[in-house]
Design an enzyme around this catalytic site. Structure first.
Site, PDB file in Angstrom:
ATOM      1  N   ASP A 136      36.989  59.732  24.037  1.00 48.75           N
ATOM      2  CA  ASP A 136      36.374  59.328  25.315  1.00 48.75           C
ATOM      3  C   ASP A 136      37.249  59.758  26.493  1.00 48.75           C
ATOM      4  O   ASP A 136      37.758  58.930  27.226  1.00 48.75           O
ATOM      5  CB  ASP A 136      36.139  57.798  25.339  1.00 48.75           C
ATOM      6  CG  ASP A 136      37.424  56.996  25.229  1.00 48.75           C
ATOM      7  OD1 ASP A 136      38.443  57.532  24.735  1.00 48.75           O
ATOM      8  OD2 ASP A 136      37.428  55.817  25.650  1.00 48.75           O
ATOM      9  N   ASP A 154      44.659  60.422  28.226  1.00 48.86           N
ATOM     10  CA  ASP A 154      45.427  60.647  26.996  1.00 48.86           C
ATOM     11  C   ASP A 154      44.585  61.356  25.933  1.00 48.86           C
ATOM     12  O   ASP A 154      45.107  62.139  25.138  1.00 48.86           O
ATOM     13  CB  ASP A 154      46.041  59.353  26.457  1.00 48.86           C
ATOM     14  CG  ASP A 154      45.064  58.201  26.379  1.00 48.86           C
ATOM     15  OD1 ASP A 154      44.118  58.141  27.196  1.00 48.86           O
ATOM     16  OD2 ASP A 154      45.241  57.334  25.502  1.00 48.86           O
ATOM     17  N   ASP A 155      43.257  61.148  25.957  1.00 52.52           N
ATOM     18  CA  ASP A 155      42.385  61.935  25.068  1.00 52.52           C
ATOM     19  C   ASP A 155      42.524  63.425  25.369  1.00 52.52           C
ATOM     20  O   ASP A 155      42.509  64.257  24.459  1.00 52.52           O
ATOM     21  CB  ASP A 155      40.916  61.558  25.261  1.00 52.52           C
ATOM     22  CG  ASP A 155      40.622  60.101  25.020  1.00 52.52           C
ATOM     23  OD1 ASP A 155      40.197  59.755  23.920  1.00 52.52           O
ATOM     24  OD2 ASP A 155      40.837  59.311  25.947  1.00 52.52           O
ATOM     25  N   ASN A 185      36.203  54.909  28.072  1.00 44.78           N
ATOM     26  CA  ASN A 185      36.953  54.961  29.331  1.00 44.78           C
ATOM     27  C   ASN A 185      36.035  55.138  30.534  1.00 44.78           C
ATOM     28  O   ASN A 185      36.330  54.654  31.622  1.00 44.78           O
ATOM     29  CB  ASN A 185      37.969  56.107  29.294  1.00 44.78           C
ATOM     30  CG  ASN A 185      39.124  55.815  28.365  1.00 44.78           C
ATOM     31  OD1 ASN A 185      39.481  54.660  28.137  1.00 44.78           O
ATOM     32  ND2 ASN A 185      39.719  56.858  27.820  1.00 44.78           N
ATOM     33  N   THR A 210      39.808  58.288  18.937  1.00 40.67           N
ATOM     34  CA  THR A 210      40.676  57.838  20.022  1.00 40.67           C
ATOM     35  C   THR A 210      39.882  57.119  21.114  1.00 40.67           C
ATOM     36  O   THR A 210      40.317  57.048  22.263  1.00 40.67           O
ATOM     37  CB  THR A 210      41.467  59.021  20.627  1.00 40.67           C
ATOM     38  OG1 THR A 210      40.536  59.985  21.156  1.00 40.67           O
ATOM     39  CG2 THR A 210      42.340  59.688  19.592  1.00 40.67           C
ATOM     40  N   ASN A 238      46.477  45.196  25.468  1.00 36.29           N
ATOM     41  CA  ASN A 238      46.461  45.617  26.876  1.00 36.29           C
ATOM     42  C   ASN A 238      45.308  45.013  27.676  1.00 36.29           C
ATOM     43  O   ASN A 238      45.512  44.547  28.779  1.00 36.29           O
ATOM     44  CB  ASN A 238      46.558  47.148  27.044  1.00 36.29           C
ATOM     45  CG  ASN A 238      45.490  47.927  26.289  1.00 36.29           C
ATOM     46  OD1 ASN A 238      44.498  47.382  25.838  1.00 36.29           O
ATOM     47  ND2 ASN A 238      45.688  49.230  26.166  1.00 36.29           N
ATOM     48  N   PHE A 278      42.095  48.087  24.235  1.00 34.99           N
ATOM     49  CA  PHE A 278      40.790  48.417  24.802  1.00 34.99           C
ATOM     50  C   PHE A 278      39.788  48.962  23.783  1.00 34.99           C
ATOM     51  O   PHE A 278      38.633  48.505  23.734  1.00 34.99           O
ATOM     52  CB  PHE A 278      40.955  49.430  25.951  1.00 34.99           C
ATOM     53  CG  PHE A 278      39.649  49.893  26.527  1.00 34.99           C
ATOM     54  CD1 PHE A 278      38.960  49.119  27.441  1.00 34.99           C
ATOM     55  CD2 PHE A 278      39.079  51.099  26.122  1.00 34.99           C
ATOM     56  CE1 PHE A 278      37.728  49.527  27.957  1.00 34.99           C
ATOM     57  CE2 PHE A 278      37.851  51.520  26.636  1.00 34.99           C
ATOM     58  CZ  PHE A 278      37.176  50.730  27.547  1.00 34.99           C
ATOM     59  N   ASN A 279      40.171  49.972  22.996  1.00 33.31           N
ATOM     60  CA  ASN A 279      39.196  50.616  22.105  1.00 33.31           C
ATOM     61  C   ASN A 279      38.580  49.632  21.112  1.00 33.31           C
ATOM     62  O   ASN A 279      37.392  49.715  20.793  1.00 33.31           O
ATOM     63  CB  ASN A 279      39.841  51.756  21.320  1.00 33.31           C
ATOM     64  CG  ASN A 279      40.171  52.948  22.180  1.00 33.31           C
ATOM     65  OD1 ASN A 279      39.627  53.103  23.268  1.00 33.31           O
ATOM     66  ND2 ASN A 279      41.081  53.785  21.699  1.00 33.31           N
ATOM     67  N   HIS A 322      48.749  57.478  24.723  1.00 40.67           N
ATOM     68  CA  HIS A 322      48.403  56.941  23.402  1.00 40.67           C
ATOM     69  C   HIS A 322      47.831  57.977  22.426  1.00 40.67           C
ATOM     70  O   HIS A 322      48.291  58.111  21.291  1.00 40.67           O
ATOM     71  CB  HIS A 322      47.339  55.841  23.550  1.00 40.67           C
ATOM     72  CG  HIS A 322      47.622  54.820  24.601  1.00 40.67           C
ATOM     73  ND1 HIS A 322      48.406  53.710  24.364  1.00 40.67           N
ATOM     74  CD2 HIS A 322      47.220  54.727  25.893  1.00 40.67           C
ATOM     75  CE1 HIS A 322      48.464  52.976  25.467  1.00 40.67           C
ATOM     76  NE2 HIS A 322      47.756  53.571  26.410  1.00 40.67           N
ATOM     77  N   ASP A 323      46.744  58.629  22.854  1.00 39.01           N
ATOM     78  CA  ASP A 323      45.875  59.302  21.885  1.00 39.01           C
ATOM     79  C   ASP A 323      46.500  60.465  21.111  1.00 39.01           C
ATOM     80  O   ASP A 323      46.213  60.637  19.921  1.00 39.01           O
ATOM     81  CB  ASP A 323      44.593  59.754  22.585  1.00 39.01           C
ATOM     82  CG  ASP A 323      43.749  58.573  23.048  1.00 39.01           C
ATOM     83  OD1 ASP A 323      44.011  57.447  22.584  1.00 39.01           O
ATOM     84  OD2 ASP A 323      42.840  58.775  23.868  1.00 39.01           O
TER      85      ASP A 323
HETATM   86 CA   LIG Z   1      40.816  57.378  24.353  1.00 36.57          CA
END
Ligand SMILES: [Ca+2]
Length: 331
Positions: A29, A33-34, A58, A144, A178, A185-186, A259-260
């Protein structure tokens, strides 16, 4: 209420296929970071990125699908198909992360217009068809974003559960949260989908916040990228500049955690991401704990037949070395 331990299906995973690049589908998404995860997957000879599938997260699925196409344009890789996926979670209302990723989902940079249309097949069908058409043990699924597409694919074609090589997700955390003190979030965005994916019984690695909060884009990382001096390097710096500001304002971080791409780094070189096997489940019903990922890290946890593991420790230098090299290679 059944014992969660017994609701996990026991499946026989197909044996991994012999060496060669890891053939992956990246469900994402983008998202700052993706975008970096896409770059890392495109640049590494250890990875063959078969296709990108998108999921609302996102930002809206329309925006992030276009973002995925724009990132491929930036990297000169319009040959990688983009398949649009789920617009909203299975049961919950849509909550985008505009406070972190901005109005476009990739604020901070100019996004090139896509020159290639979105692929005809929708994400869920594409995932199911690709895994079923490949040899058993051939395809790795990397997610991700929220896990809506993967959950629907597992419901559409349950045989994929035994047929994939493994599933690697960015999401959750065994100690850190977070969007809430205990949820990432995910997972929080679509906890029911996450529960389906985590309990499916396939080999699954959770790269959660405990790991990704070690992947901070510090000033020295930006200096290394700035020295590359390409448009793509500037693109990365624009993304990180925006991401840093929102992480400072919203999350109280000095530097943004990227992150991703940790999922991709793990597949390129597992020694970069230390993991620990642990029974893992997702909280869907708690008032205070919606979307919490619960890993049983007790010394006496029953690991017999356990197909889940959590990422614990990042080799930060090796990780950023991979990312900087990826930006250099992509030119
Ligand atoms: Ca992501």
């Amino acid at each position: 209420m059944p014992d969660p331990q017994t609701t996990t299906r026991r499946v026989e995973q197909a044996a991994p296929r012999p060496d060669g690049p890891r053939r992956i589908i990246l469900d994402c998404d983008p998202g700052h970071d993706d975008a970096v995860a896409i770059m890392l997957a495109l640049a590494s000879p250890a990875i063959e990125l078969l296709g990108i599938t998108t999921v609302g997260g996102n930002q809206t699925v329309q925006k992030i699908t276009r973002n995925a196409q724009s990132v491929l344009e930036m990297c000169g890789r319009q040959d990688v198909p983009v398949h649009r996926g789920s617009a909203r979670p299975l049961l919950r209302d849509v909550h985008v992360a505009g406070d972190i990723h901005g109005e476009s989902g990739l604020d901070g940079v100019e996004l090139p217009a896509p020159t290639v249309p979105v692929a005809d097949a929708r994400a869920v069908q594409y995932i199911a068809d690709t895994v079923m058409a490949a040899e058993p043990g051939e395809i790795t699924l990397v997610a991700t974003g929220p896990l809506t597409n993967l959950a629907l694919a597992a419901r559409l074609e349950p045989e994929i559960i035994e047929r994939v090589r493994e599933v690697v997700i960015m999401g959750g955390g065994y100690h850190e949260g977070n969007v809430s003190p205990v949820a990432e979030f995910n997972i929080w965005a679509d906890p029911e989908a996450a529960a389906i994916v985590v309990d499916a019984g396939w080999e699954l690695t959770m790269v959660g916040l405990d790991l990704t909060h070690q992947a901070l884009a510090t000033a020295d990382v930006e200096e290394q990228v700035r020295a590359i001096g390409t448009d793509l390097a500037e693109f990365f710096l624009g993304l990180m500049g925006f991401f840093r500001r929102t992480y400072q304002e919203v999350q109280g971080f000095d530097d943004p955690p990227v992150h991703d791409p940790c999922t991709i780094a793990y597949l390129i070189d597992p020694s970069v991401v230390r993991t620990r096997r642990a029974p893992l489940h997702v909280e869907t019903s708690g008032d205070l704990t919606r979307g919490m990922t619960v890993a049983d890290l007790r010394p006496g946890a029953d690991l017999e037949g356990c197909r889940t593991q959590v990422a614990t420790e990042l080799d930060r230098d090796a990780f950023w070395g991979m990312v900087v090299e990826a930006i250099r290679v992509l030119g």
